[in-house]
Scaffold this motif. Structure first.
Motif, PDB file in Angstrom:
ATOM      1  N   VAL A  70       0.862  -1.187   0.000  1.00 55.61           N
ATOM      2  CA  VAL A  70       0.000   0.000   0.000  1.00 55.61           C
ATOM      3  C   VAL A  70       0.892   1.229   0.000  1.00 55.61           C
ATOM      4  O   VAL A  70       1.779   1.376   0.842  1.00 55.61           O
ATOM      5  CB  VAL A  70      -0.921   0.010   1.241  1.00 55.61           C
ATOM      6  CG1 VAL A  70      -1.753   1.288   1.271  1.00 55.61           C
ATOM      7  CG2 VAL A  70      -1.801  -1.221   1.271  1.00 55.61           C
ATOM      8  N   ARG A  71       0.659   2.096  -0.993  1.00 59.10           N
ATOM      9  CA  ARG A  71       1.392   3.357  -1.096  1.00 59.10           C
ATOM     10  C   ARG A  71       0.380   4.484  -1.267  1.00 59.10           C
ATOM     11  O   ARG A  71      -0.627   4.319  -1.936  1.00 59.10           O
ATOM     12  CB  ARG A  71       2.324   3.353  -2.300  1.00 59.10           C
ATOM     13  CG  ARG A  71       3.450   2.347  -2.199  1.00 59.10           C
ATOM     14  CD  ARG A  71       4.385   2.472  -3.434  1.00 59.10           C
ATOM     15  NE  ARG A  71       5.363   1.423  -3.438  1.00 59.10           N
ATOM     16  CZ  ARG A  71       6.479   1.417  -2.717  1.00 59.10           C
ATOM     17  NH1 ARG A  71       6.733   2.431  -1.924  1.00 59.10           N
ATOM     18  NH2 ARG A  71       7.318   0.413  -2.773  1.00 59.10           N
ATOM     19  N   MET A  72       0.690   5.603  -0.628  1.00 50.86           N
ATOM     20  CA  MET A  72      -0.143   6.785  -0.815  1.00 50.86           C
ATOM     21  C   MET A  72       0.786   7.935  -1.155  1.00 50.86           C
ATOM     22  O   MET A  72       1.706   8.244  -0.386  1.00 50.86           O
ATOM     23  CB  MET A  72      -0.957   7.114   0.448  1.00 50.86           C
ATOM     24  CG  MET A  72      -1.894   8.289   0.240  1.00 50.86           C
ATOM     25  SD  MET A  72      -3.168   8.499   1.505  1.00 50.86           S
ATOM     26  CE  MET A  72      -2.230   8.596   3.001  1.00 50.86           C
ATOM     27  N   ASN A  73       0.557   8.530  -2.323  1.00 53.27           N
ATOM     28  CA  ASN A  73       1.417   9.615  -2.809  1.00 53.27           C
ATOM     29  C   ASN A  73       2.885   9.203  -2.805  1.00 53.27           C
ATOM     30  O   ASN A  73       3.764   9.980  -2.451  1.00 53.27           O
ATOM     31  CB  ASN A  73       1.209  10.890  -1.985  1.00 53.27           C
ATOM     32  CG  ASN A  73      -0.196  11.418  -2.059  1.00 53.27           C
ATOM     33  OD1 ASN A  73      -0.847  11.304  -3.108  1.00 53.27           O
ATOM     34  ND2 ASN A  73      -0.692  11.971  -0.972  1.00 53.27           N
ATOM     35  N   GLY A  74       3.125   7.965  -3.144  1.00 52.79           N
ATOM     36  CA  GLY A  74       4.481   7.452  -3.240  1.00 52.79           C
ATOM     37  C   GLY A  74       5.075   6.964  -1.934  1.00 52.79           C
ATOM     38  O   GLY A  74       6.157   6.386  -1.911  1.00 52.79           O
ATOM     39  N   GLU A  75       4.392   7.181  -0.819  1.00 54.39           N
ATOM     40  CA  GLU A  75       4.906   6.761   0.485  1.00 54.39           C
ATOM     41  C   GLU A  75       4.388   5.360   0.817  1.00 54.39           C
ATOM     42  O   GLU A  75       3.199   5.080   0.743  1.00 54.39           O
ATOM     43  CB  GLU A  75       4.437   7.737   1.572  1.00 54.39           C
ATOM     44  CG  GLU A  75       4.921   7.364   2.961  1.00 54.39           C
ATOM     45  CD  GLU A  75       4.346   8.293   4.035  1.00 54.39           C
ATOM     46  OE1 GLU A  75       4.510   7.951   5.215  1.00 54.39           O
ATOM     47  OE2 GLU A  75       3.736   9.327   3.700  1.00 54.39           O
ATOM     48  N   TYR A  76       5.315   4.462   1.167  1.00 54.34           N
ATOM     49  CA  TYR A  76       4.970   3.087   1.519  1.00 54.34           C
ATOM     50  C   TYR A  76       4.325   3.068   2.896  1.00 54.34           C
ATOM     51  O   TYR A  76       4.857   3.576   3.873  1.00 54.34           O
ATOM     52  CB  TYR A  76       6.232   2.211   1.513  1.00 54.34           C
ATOM     53  CG  TYR A  76       5.963   0.779   1.915  1.00 54.34           C
ATOM     54  CD1 TYR A  76       5.324  -0.093   1.033  1.00 54.34           C
ATOM     55  CD2 TYR A  76       6.336   0.308   3.167  1.00 54.34           C
ATOM     56  CE1 TYR A  76       5.073  -1.415   1.399  1.00 54.34           C
ATOM     57  CE2 TYR A  76       6.096  -1.003   3.543  1.00 54.34           C
ATOM     58  CZ  TYR A  76       5.457  -1.861   2.647  1.00 54.34           C
ATOM     59  OH  TYR A  76       5.200  -3.169   3.002  1.00 54.34           O
TER      60      TYR A  76
END
Length: 168
Positions: free
Chosen positions: A148-154
């Protein structure tokens, strides 16, 4: 002005027919500290207390938001479209406010602004707490274990029971 808790009179005042003896004179005005004086009335003697200076009363707002680090703007309730009386970031305090009604507007990037109301009556600290609405999302996959990544953050792997997200 009131004598011994009697019916108050508006200043300047001349109060007659006061019985002799030790009397408590109380001077009050909204927004000011009350003043009390003990005076001795002797017979039919006239007693002049002169001019008595009253001290202004100020209150304080303690401002907090969840999440913190929001901008605030404090307005007089009767002038919310005018200029803010004070601005700053939470957590924070706003002191030396006169008694009255206030509107506090909180903003934080990516969150829906909030508005709170507060009343200062006298020398007091009024807590104002506001919570921003934060969205959430739950993620699952079949099979589980997907990244799961959000805006490139793991952020980990599925299942993710709840992730707090800002709008957008």
């Amino acid at each position: 002005v009131a004598i011994d808790g009697g019916t108050p009179q508006i200043t300047p005042a001349t109060i007659t027919n006061v019985a002799p003896g030790l009397r408590k004179v109380t001077i009050t005005l909204p927004g000011y500290d009350p003043v009390e004086q003990l005076v001795e009335v002797k017979g039919a003697q006239t007693l002049d207390l002169g001019s008595i200076a009253l001290q202004r009363v100020y209150g304080t707002l303690m401002l907090r938001t969840e999440p913190a680090d929001a901008e605030y703007a404090v307005f007089a309730a009767d002038n919310v479209d005018g200029p803010a009386l004070r601005t700053g970031r939470t957590p924070g305090s706003v002191d030396k406010l006169l008694p009255g009604e206030y509107v506090i507007k909180f903003t934080r990037q990516g969150l829906v602004p909030t508005t709170e109301h507060a009343t200062i009556v006298g020398k007091e600290i009024v807590d104002v707490n506001s919570a921003f609405i934060v969205g959430g999302v739950s993620l699952s996959s079949n099979p589980s274990g997907a990244a799961v990544r959000m805006n490139g953050e793991y952020l980990g792997v599925t299942p993710k029971p709840r992730l707090n997200v800002t709008r957008g």
